[in-house]
Scaffold this active site. Structure first.
Site, PDB file in Angstrom:
ATOM      1  N   ASP A 123      32.265  28.758  40.816  1.00  0.00           N
ATOM      2  CA  ASP A 123      33.722  28.476  41.033  1.00  0.00           C
ATOM      3  C   ASP A 123      34.861  27.805  39.589  1.00  0.00           C
ATOM      4  O   ASP A 123      34.439  28.009  38.732  1.00  0.00           O
ATOM      5  CB  ASP A 123      34.289  27.624  41.902  1.00  0.00           C
ATOM      6  N   TYR A 147      31.317  33.770  45.077  1.00  0.00           N
ATOM      7  CA  TYR A 147      31.216  32.897  44.590  1.00  0.00           C
ATOM      8  C   TYR A 147      30.612  32.696  46.126  1.00  0.00           C
ATOM      9  O   TYR A 147      29.308  30.761  46.054  1.00  0.00           O
ATOM     10  CB  TYR A 147      32.408  31.610  44.956  1.00  0.00           C
ATOM     11  N   GLU A 201      33.087  25.671  53.299  1.00  0.00           N
ATOM     12  CA  GLU A 201      33.397  26.813  52.070  1.00  0.00           C
ATOM     13  C   GLU A 201      34.576  27.502  52.300  1.00  0.00           C
ATOM     14  O   GLU A 201      34.872  27.367  51.251  1.00  0.00           O
ATOM     15  CB  GLU A 201      31.770  26.914  51.804  1.00  0.00           C
TER      16      GLU A 201
END
Length: 295
Positions: free
Chosen positions: A142, A124, A41
């Site tokens: 996102d 996020y 991520e």
DNA sequence: TATGCGTGGAA
DNA sequence: TTTCCAAGCAT
């Protein structure tokens, strides 16, 4: 339409079924550890999957746990980050690993709140890690999901410039009670593969069959919001910083300032950029006008 | 809330 | 060639 409960359930089924049949086989989806999910991520923030893949694989092999990364220097992390861009992310990932060791017993925390408190993790990423690493139910918004929802529900080609409360409310209302983490992954994948920014492939979209994409149904109205200003690049401090970092990354030994001077002609801007890199902790100044990645 | 922060592939 | 864009965050 979308607000209708039955149609919403049908939307869930069609998009998740599409995901089951069409999702990419990405390494961070193959029974990856929470740490591996978190690393992916960080790397995927503003960076395409294709460029993340090789760096991610090497990173996980070298630093398979937060403790492993925390033992490395920040400079090693920045060098391993390579040319992914935004190298401050490497510093933040290193700082997050250290915080995980010191405050969470070396385990990636599970709560959205604890994740959000880590360096480099915002709304996020906290939701993504909680969802994809731990199977929790969170709104994951996102750029892909925002675009998909803007088109399906708002009939707009692109979402607002910045995340709005209306988008959060819409996403919350659309989120299924069960398998919310799969819904999150599926809507992200739909945006990445089908409902793309430039040329959506509506002929292959699982939503198209339902006639429930408002943007499509209304004839693809053109974007009419404020200008989506692209980021300036040529001549910016960012470009200058990138040049300086490339020199330092590629050198195994400290670099004399005279060598850095060669990559940017504007002295004032060059000095400002170098000072900024030092202030950010990306560059370490030594004696005799030598510079290197921090150790 | 607007802006700064890298990089490189694709159209 | 230029422009756009890619799983955002911090300030």
């Amino acid at each position: 339409m979308i607000a209708d409960t039955a149609d919403t359930a049908e939307l869930h089924d069609s998009i998740i079924s599409w995901f089951d049949a069409n999702s990419r086989d990405l390494p961070w989806r193959r029974n990856a550890s929470p740490w591996a999910v978190m690393v992916s991520e960080f790397m995927l923030q503003q960076t395409p999957v294709s460029r993340v893949l090789p760096v991610y694989e090497a990173w996980i092999e070298r630093w398979p746990t937060p403790a492993d990364l925390s033992k490395a220097s920040t400079g090693e992390a920045v060098r391993a980050w390579g040319r992914l861009g935004y190298p401050r992310r490497a510093l933040r990932l290193h700082a997050a690993a250290t915080a995980i060791v010191e405050q969470h017993g070396g385990e990636v925390p599970k709560s959205h709140e604890a994740l959000l408190a880590l360096p480099g993790i915002g709304e996020y990423t906290a939701a993504a890690v909680a969802s994809f690493a731990y199977g929790q139910r969170h709104v994951v918004l996102d750029t892909n999901v925002r675009r998909v929802f803007a088109r399906i529900a708002a009939g707009q080609q692109f979402p607002a410039t910045s995340l709005t409360s209306a988008e959060r409310e819409l996403a919350t209302s659309l989120m299924p009670e069960h398998n919310a983490h799969r819904w999150a992954a599926a809507t992200m994948e739909l945006g990445a593969l089908i409902c793309t920014a430039r040329a959506p492939i509506c002929s292959e979209c699982p939503v198209a069959d339902l006639c429930s994409c408002r943007w499509r149904k209304e004839g693809y109205p053109a974007y009419d919001g404020p200008p989506r200003s692209g980021q300036a690049w040529a001549g910016t401090d960012r470009q200058c910083r990138g040049r300086l970092m490339a020199v330092l990354r590629d050198s195994p030994v400290p670099v004399p300032k005279t060598q850095l001077d060669l990559v940017w002609t504007d002295e004032l801007q060059r000095e400002r950029a170098l000072d900024g890199l030092v202030a950010d902790g990306l560059v370490e100044p030594l004696e005799d006008d030598l510079y290197r990645l921090p150790e």
